[in-house]
Design an enzyme around this catalytic site. Sequence first.
Site, short mmCIF file in Angstrom:
data_model
loop_
_atom_site.label_atom_id
_atom_site.label_comp_id
_atom_site.label_asym_id
_atom_site.label_seq_id
_atom_site.Cartn_x
_atom_site.Cartn_y
_atom_site.Cartn_z
CG ASP A 56 18.51 4.54 2.79
OD1 ASP A 56 17.19 4.19 2.77
OD2 ASP A 56 18.85 5.99 2.67
CG ASP A 94 15.85 10.28 4.66
OD1 ASP A 94 16.73 9.26 4.59
OD2 ASP A 94 14.91 10.21 3.83
#
Length: 541
Positions: free
Chosen positions: A383, A436
């Site tokens: 990320d 997520d």
Amino acid sequence: MDSRRLSWVLAVISLVCHVCTVRAGDIVHGDDTAPKKPGCANDFVLVKIQTWVDGIENDEFVGVGARFGTTIVSKEKNANQTLLKLSDPLDCCTTPKNKVAGDVLMVERGNCKFTTKTNAAEAAGASAVLIINNQKELYKMVCEKDETDLDIKIPAVMLPQDAGVSLEKMLKNSSSVSVQLYSPRRPIVDIAEVFLWLMAVGTILCASYWSAWSAREAAIEQDKLLKDAADEIPSAGAMGNTGVVDINTTSAVLFVIIASCFLVVLYKLMSVWFLDLLVVLFCIGGVEGLQTCLVALLSRWFKRTAESYVKVPFFGAVSFLTLAVSPLCIAFAVLWAVYRDDSFAWIGQDILGIALIITVLQIVHVPNLKVGTVLLSCAFLYDIFWVFISTKFFSESVMIVVARGDKSGEDGIPMLLKIPRIFDPWGGYSIIGFGDILLPGLLIAFSLRYDWLANKSIRAGYFLWAMIAYGLGLLITYVALNLMDGHGQPALLYIVPFTLGTFLTLGRKRGDLKVLWTRGEPERPCPHIHLRHCDESQEEK
């Protein structure tokens, strides 16, 4: 394709985009490459330009305010409706020949500095200047280092090329064109973010309970089989195939490496046809997920239909309930694909997405805390790299570009849950990537499976605290998104430390860390391999 393999492939694709990306109007921010100085210190803000043609309300365009000049009013009621005129000369590098007293002047980019154009328009009496870009994109108008003539008292706004073409046609084909310039502010919190938070938390909650329930049922069935076969330990085949895929540390690392490669491919090949290919993949996964969820739900009421099978070419044995549900799921996915550009299409996308995530969390399992730690740690680094560090190598954030679909001319890839920003004057969507939800969900689902197998109460277990940690991490992501003025935020930057940190801390404090880290399930009273001896010892007692 085998449902387990399909879920694994789609899980990788889902990881590709799992950043809470920028909302509509992402150009609203400062720019470190163009430092502020006196007379050139405005923030870049999006500006709405509403038009009227011969007194009748017409199109609305969006531009970006310059670093210099006066600021633009934020409320529509405070913005004046002013006549628009075309500059003569068009570049406005010298004082315009035509009368523009109090009017808004439209000029073309090029041949001189932005500040020179704006000063010339102000000298002619213009109340504002619209500078038309020579490209389709918006461009940030800044001041050069050696500029000193920055005492500019009118606002300057950059418009894209296509907006300029439309405005020029209006001016040539009508007697008068008026414009109204204003830059409405976003609400601090939009209700869409609240609902998106509830969707994410609710999806993990449902998937975790389904996964834990299935694991407990499998454990009960396994114990029953072992009891019935005291004289002969059954083989793995006799236990039956639960259809579960357990991740190991190697596959956890490969999972992120493959996702990184796929992300680069998306970035380089992003186009309309490639996006259509992703839509097809998403529809296949959505159909599989929706069908799995509906069959599991309806089998409670239609048990006989769910347990009656028929052989279907290429698919093998398929239950009658699955045959009944599949056409409805396929039709739903096809309808979404056809109407995906409509304003209501987000509802279908969210339904297919939630069903897909729940199904993947049901099929793909983290067997212990060690694997969960490796997976989330790799995703955490993934990320950060692709949101922030990738700008050093690609001159832009690869993750955000792919998530928004900047190079495709579309609204972005479909592996997102999204809700329209109802009270935002700029519109757009609040979004969250599948990763997520999916990646933390794998660890949270593992925590509930462990709690149930260990017969832990809700407070003494790990699931409740892991869910609270996830919810807080996601909440902080949206707070950071608002504080950063709409900049894309890597959600796992906040979610992973909260969720994984809570799990590791509690495990160590309670003395369960070793079992969680290695075995991933509590010690059974009678190990299966010694079942006969356990039975004999119990009989002696």
